[in-house]
Design an enzyme around this catalytic site. Sequence first.
Site, PDB file in Angstrom:
ATOM      1  N   HIS A 245       0.408  -1.296   0.584  1.00 15.96           N
ATOM      2  CA  HIS A 245       0.375  -0.293   0.119  1.00 15.96           C
ATOM      3  C   HIS A 245       0.830   1.481   0.029  1.00 15.96           C
ATOM      4  CE1 HIS A 245      -4.184  -1.615   1.019  1.00 15.96           C
ATOM      5  NE2 HIS A 245      -3.310  -2.987   0.804  1.00 15.96           N
TER       6      HIS A 245
ATOM      7  N   ASN B  12      -9.917  -2.711   3.137  1.00 18.72           N
ATOM      8  CA  ASN B  12      -9.914  -2.585   1.048  1.00 18.72           C
ATOM      9  C   ASN B  12     -10.964  -2.308   0.759  1.00 18.72           C
ATOM     10  OD1 ASN B  12      -6.986  -3.634   1.035  1.00 18.72           O
ATOM     11  ND2 ASN B  12      -7.351  -5.633   1.287  1.00 18.72           N
TER      12      ASN B  12
ATOM     13  N   TYR C 175       0.719  -4.596  11.744  1.00 15.17           N
ATOM     14  CA  TYR C 175       0.984  -2.869  11.690  1.00 15.17           C
ATOM     15  C   TYR C 175       1.823  -2.321  13.151  1.00 15.17           C
ATOM     16  CZ  TYR C 175      -2.570  -4.065   8.020  1.00 15.17           C
ATOM     17  OH  TYR C 175      -2.590  -4.718   6.689  1.00 15.17           O
TER      18      TYR C 175
END
Length: 488
Positions: free
Chosen positions: A56, A129, A339
Amino acid sequence: MEKNRKTLTTSSGMPIDNNQFSQTAGAKGPVLIQDFALVDKLAKFDRERIPERVVHAKGAGAHGYFQVTNDITKYCKADFLSEVGKQTPLFTRFSTVAGERGYADTDRDPRGFAIKFYTEEGNYDMVGNNTPVFFIRDPIKFPDFIHTQKRDPKTGLRSSQAGWDFWVQQPEAFHQLTILFSNRGTPDGYRHMNGYSSHAYKWVNADGDEHYVQYHFKTDQGIKNFTGEEATKMKSENPDYATEDLYNAIDNGNPPSWTLYVQLMPVADAETYKFDVTDITKVWPHSDYPLIEVGKMVLNRNPDNYFAETEQSAFAPTHTVPGIEPSNDRMLQGRLFSYPDTHRHRLGANYDQIPINCSYRARAAHYQRDGPLTTTSNFGGLPNYEPNTLGGPVADPKAAWSTPKVTGKVGRHDFGTPDDFVQPRALYKNVMTEEDREHLTKNTADHMMSVTKEVKEKAVKIYWQIDPDYGERVAKAVGVDAPKMAKM
Ligand code: NDP
Ligand code: HEM
């Protein structure tokens, strides 16, 4: 940064006498190391790039707000959803997945749909998404899968062979592939696509009742896609198409919006439902779990600075608030680790202090201190340990999560034998129009054209199992013997 100061300075604030010529020893002599105007400028320049996101990397962001339009308090106690009309500021970043920061916006790829809600109970990140499902369902496969989408280790080129080689050994990927190779894989910018949580999360209400929840952010602009040809053409005409489209719409006073709906399933129902509701390769049929409206997201302000805001934004499914909890979806569990870990690598241990990531409406209160680039007051003289008798912050048992029961043996358990084809079959046969099917099979075949015959045959076999018509069309387009496949 002082906006009104008119004299150019170094980063330490020293006035600079001349920004055109370096200091030298004599007109033809060497450059002097004492010239801080030069050394400071070069050193800062040398360090301008931070690592781009490992996935991304290319994205566009915008500020806005979320407003509740329906009372859902019987399902969820999250404070930002507690009242019809309540508004919460947010920052949203859309992205492509596989390409680098300079890659073309109209590449065929899922699109990231990440939202940071600045709530009064801390930041809540919804990191989804534009597709309701994913290619794999176990996080241990994620680095392998992503490597197939990146550049070849020998040639440095992107090729479709690795992707198809991997996918034909993951039949569960073919639901996502059926969406990705439809024209939804090349949306017309970021404004004309939906966003999905894809995972089941858990909502808990004030009485402790638990529901699994799936989020659907439906575009109020309407779904609009490029055909494969249009997307390819746009790659060279305007590689930043989606970024520019979002920026201009907001700049021209035309703020895009999305309506949030949820599907809700009492946790007890999941025990007996026809498939594992925490399997991210599956959707929940609307006929079983209809959409319930929650509110609206509006994006109405462009960032003032792309790097400070969009590039430094750091989203994590781990950033949650009371009333919203993870499910046991294995992929989600892996993401909970990944993350914040990547943020510490990409932005530093104090990534949460960067203004775009700061939970400014909740006022963080804790005993974490110091570390590189501490930019806050570091809690001044307040105690840095707990328990203490000094009146420092203490834990609140009311913030405890639900207490699901877990049994069984530790092990690397497989997923059993779920029917991975029933949902792509429903999509192909019942949802898509004949025109959609033509685009889908053409886009698929175009992408598969350069892969080996063995991999093509394996793919066609899977497509045929989903639906013989689907398999035969792809087989014909890629030059593989479909009837022979059909008998296998
Ligand atoms: P429904 O007919 O109720 O829902 C079909 C859904 O498909 C709609 O949400 C629609 O989204 C979406 N859709 C339409 N065209 C495409 C496309 N080309 N690619 C991807 N999605 C598309 O049926 P079910 O709920 O029983 O689902 C049937 C199949 O539809 C599923 O197996 C799944 O493949 C797909 N689907 C289902 C979703 C769900 O959450 N149930 C979500 C998205 C896809 P929209 O209304 O936004 O146009
Ligand atoms: C970005 C890991 C699956 C959506 C990222 C990043 C990593 C990552 C490391 C970069 C983050 C950053 O540098 O800020 C993983 C892993 C996964 C996984 C390990 C599976 C185990 C998914 C799934 C979705 C998703 C299933 C969607 C449902 C996103 C989005 C971003 C992102 C939207 C970009 C966020 C932004 O705009 O900054 N992922 N991912 N990922 N991922 Fe995943």
